[in-house]
Design a protein around this motif. Structure first.
Motif, PDB file in Angstrom:
ATOM      1  N   GLN A   5       1.079  -1.478   0.057  1.00  0.00           N
ATOM      2  CA  GLN A   5       0.057  -0.069   0.047  1.00  0.00           C
ATOM      3  C   GLN A   5       0.904   1.141  -0.103  1.00  0.00           C
ATOM      4  O   GLN A   5       1.958   1.528   0.706  1.00  0.00           O
ATOM      5  CB  GLN A   5      -0.977  -0.142   1.150  1.00  0.00           C
ATOM      6  CG  GLN A   5      -2.122   0.810   0.934  1.00  0.00           C
ATOM      7  CD  GLN A   5      -3.245   0.876   2.161  1.00  0.00           C
ATOM      8  OE1 GLN A   5      -2.993   0.129   3.064  1.00  0.00           O
ATOM      9  NE2 GLN A   5      -3.842   2.037   2.290  1.00  0.00           N
ATOM     10  N   ASN A   6       0.601   2.225  -0.918  1.00  0.00           N
ATOM     11  CA  ASN A   6       1.165   3.508  -0.862  1.00  0.00           C
ATOM     12  C   ASN A   6      -0.080   4.451  -0.560  1.00  0.00           C
ATOM     13  O   ASN A   6      -0.959   4.534  -0.908  1.00  0.00           O
ATOM     14  CB  ASN A   6       1.607   3.814  -2.141  1.00  0.00           C
ATOM     15  CG  ASN A   6       2.685   2.824  -2.536  1.00  0.00           C
ATOM     16  OD1 ASN A   6       3.906   3.052  -2.060  1.00  0.00           O
ATOM     17  ND2 ASN A   6       2.204   1.945  -3.313  1.00  0.00           N
ATOM     18  N   LYS A  32      -0.490  -2.630  -5.942  1.00  0.00           N
ATOM     19  CA  LYS A  32      -1.895  -3.088  -6.510  1.00  0.00           C
ATOM     20  C   LYS A  32      -2.745  -1.964  -6.124  1.00  0.00           C
ATOM     21  O   LYS A  32      -3.780  -1.917  -6.838  1.00  0.00           O
ATOM     22  CB  LYS A  32      -2.304  -4.180  -6.169  1.00  0.00           C
ATOM     23  CG  LYS A  32      -1.513  -5.377  -6.460  1.00  0.00           C
ATOM     24  CD  LYS A  32      -2.138  -6.157  -7.636  1.00  0.00           C
ATOM     25  CE  LYS A  32      -1.053  -7.305  -7.971  1.00  0.00           C
ATOM     26  NZ  LYS A  32       0.163  -6.891  -8.831  1.00  0.00           N
ATOM     27  N   GLU A  33      -2.284  -1.048  -5.076  1.00  0.00           N
ATOM     28  CA  GLU A  33      -3.336  -0.106  -4.466  1.00  0.00           C
ATOM     29  C   GLU A  33      -2.589   1.190  -4.002  1.00  0.00           C
ATOM     30  O   GLU A  33      -1.436   1.201  -3.663  1.00  0.00           O
ATOM     31  CB  GLU A  33      -3.758  -0.600  -3.186  1.00  0.00           C
ATOM     32  CG  GLU A  33      -5.144  -1.548  -3.429  1.00  0.00           C
ATOM     33  CD  GLU A  33      -5.722  -1.822  -1.938  1.00  0.00           C
ATOM     34  OE1 GLU A  33      -6.514  -2.443  -1.725  1.00  0.00           O
ATOM     35  OE2 GLU A  33      -5.257  -1.003  -0.897  1.00  0.00           O
ATOM     36  N   VAL A  34      -3.255   2.416  -4.375  1.00  0.00           N
ATOM     37  CA  VAL A  34      -2.528   3.746  -3.828  1.00  0.00           C
ATOM     38  C   VAL A  34      -3.865   4.177  -3.225  1.00  0.00           C
ATOM     39  O   VAL A  34      -5.008   4.333  -3.719  1.00  0.00           O
ATOM     40  CB  VAL A  34      -2.079   4.546  -5.017  1.00  0.00           C
ATOM     41  CG1 VAL A  34      -1.767   5.908  -4.701  1.00  0.00           C
ATOM     42  CG2 VAL A  34      -0.756   3.661  -5.809  1.00  0.00           C
ATOM     43  N   ASP A  60      -8.013   1.512 -16.724  1.00  0.00           N
ATOM     44  CA  ASP A  60      -8.353   0.545 -16.036  1.00  0.00           C
ATOM     45  C   ASP A  60      -8.454   0.304 -14.619  1.00  0.00           C
ATOM     46  O   ASP A  60      -8.412  -0.460 -13.708  1.00  0.00           O
ATOM     47  CB  ASP A  60      -7.570  -0.653 -16.567  1.00  0.00           C
ATOM     48  CG  ASP A  60      -6.113  -0.619 -16.267  1.00  0.00           C
ATOM     49  OD1 ASP A  60      -5.875   0.698 -16.308  1.00  0.00           O
ATOM     50  OD2 ASP A  60      -5.171  -1.446 -16.540  1.00  0.00           O
ATOM     51  N   LEU A  61      -8.184   1.657 -14.107  1.00  0.00           N
ATOM     52  CA  LEU A  61      -7.829   1.938 -12.694  1.00  0.00           C
ATOM     53  C   LEU A  61      -9.274   2.172 -12.017  1.00  0.00           C
ATOM     54  O   LEU A  61     -10.446   2.373 -12.630  1.00  0.00           O
ATOM     55  CB  LEU A  61      -7.385   3.339 -12.587  1.00  0.00           C
ATOM     56  CG  LEU A  61      -6.796   3.759 -11.122  1.00  0.00           C
ATOM     57  CD1 LEU A  61      -5.548   2.658 -10.603  1.00  0.00           C
ATOM     58  CD2 LEU A  61      -6.264   5.190 -11.227  1.00  0.00           C
ATOM     59  N   LYS A  62      -9.565   1.580 -10.809  1.00  0.00           N
ATOM     60  CA  LYS A  62     -10.842   1.468 -10.108  1.00  0.00           C
ATOM     61  C   LYS A  62     -10.802   1.990  -8.844  1.00  0.00           C
ATOM     62  O   LYS A  62      -9.776   2.153  -8.078  1.00  0.00           O
ATOM     63  CB  LYS A  62     -11.272   0.119  -9.711  1.00  0.00           C
ATOM     64  CG  LYS A  62     -11.490  -0.850 -11.047  1.00  0.00           C
ATOM     65  CD  LYS A  62     -12.493  -1.750 -10.882  1.00  0.00           C
ATOM     66  CE  LYS A  62     -13.270  -2.436 -12.378  1.00  0.00           C
ATOM     67  NZ  LYS A  62     -12.048  -2.462 -13.371  1.00  0.00           N
ATOM     68  N   VAL A  63     -11.807   2.696  -8.420  1.00  0.00           N
ATOM     69  CA  VAL A  63     -12.052   3.240  -7.084  1.00  0.00           C
ATOM     70  C   VAL A  63     -12.420   2.079  -6.267  1.00  0.00           C
ATOM     71  O   VAL A  63     -13.689   1.821  -6.411  1.00  0.00           O
ATOM     72  CB  VAL A  63     -12.596   4.453  -6.905  1.00  0.00           C
ATOM     73  CG1 VAL A  63     -12.895   5.201  -5.548  1.00  0.00           C
ATOM     74  CG2 VAL A  63     -12.353   5.722  -7.748  1.00  0.00           C
ATOM     75  N   SER A  91      -7.185   1.084  -7.127  1.00  0.00           N
ATOM     76  CA  SER A  91      -6.561  -0.180  -7.544  1.00  0.00           C
ATOM     77  C   SER A  91      -6.518  -0.716  -8.916  1.00  0.00           C
ATOM     78  O   SER A  91      -7.621  -0.144  -9.694  1.00  0.00           O
ATOM     79  CB  SER A  91      -6.859  -1.164  -6.544  1.00  0.00           C
ATOM     80  OG  SER A  91      -8.510  -1.374  -6.885  1.00  0.00           O
ATOM     81  N   VAL A  92      -5.714  -1.463  -9.240  1.00  0.00           N
ATOM     82  CA  VAL A  92      -5.347  -2.004 -10.511  1.00  0.00           C
ATOM     83  C   VAL A  92      -6.042  -3.330 -10.805  1.00  0.00           C
ATOM     84  O   VAL A  92      -5.900  -4.215  -9.426  1.00  0.00           O
ATOM     85  CB  VAL A  92      -4.044  -1.695 -11.298  1.00  0.00           C
ATOM     86  CG1 VAL A  92      -3.879  -0.436 -11.831  1.00  0.00           C
ATOM     87  CG2 VAL A  92      -3.017  -2.211 -10.256  1.00  0.00           C
TER      88      VAL A  92
END
Lengths: 92, 92
Positions: A5-6, A32-34, A60-63, A91-92
């Motif tokens: 996580q970032n 995988k997540e920011v 392709d990014l999702k909230v 997240s991707v």
């Protein structure tokens, strides 16, 4: 379970600065997540960053998660004030 | 299935005005959900309204859904500009 996580703290810079940070994070292997964290007026900037990144750079990014909250801030002149916060996880 | 839904558009008034509108909506019989819609700088106000309503007035209120989006606005001087939007759904 360890999570890759970032977290990026959104402040008063133009949204584009943070968009570049988000893209840089996702280009790091195993990311995988920011998470974007912001409070007060920067909440709008955080939403801008999420939307610009998603619509212009990473289609392709999702909230994946949005949390609202309240921080209590100590005022210099005494007393406290509540300020709203947001956490947007991409997240991707 | 018919949904009892109320939508409140958040603008430039102080958050407390909208908080009262939210509470009034929930006091209407059969209201289970209220949606706050805002764009641009009013996004911060929408988050404030959700947080103030939840922490001070309706402790059992839940944020059941948050959607982010982008609106394209026609500028008077020609051209277009993108503006971020938020929809926060509160439910009892």
């Amino acid at each position: 379970m360890s999570k890759e996580q970032n977290t990026i703290f959104i402040g008063r810079k133009p949204p584009m600065n943070y968009v570049l940070t988000v893209i840089t994070c996702f280009n790091t292997p195993d990311t995988k997540e920011v998470t974007l964290k912001a409070r007060g007026q920067a909440i709008t900037t955080a939403v801008d960053v999420a939307e610009i990144t998603r619509s212009r750079f990473m289609k392709d990014l999702k909230v994946s998660r949005i949390n609202l909250g309240t921080d209590t801030v100590q005022l210099r002149e005494g007393g406290t004030r509540n300020i709203s916060t947001i956490e947007i996880t991409l997240s991707v």
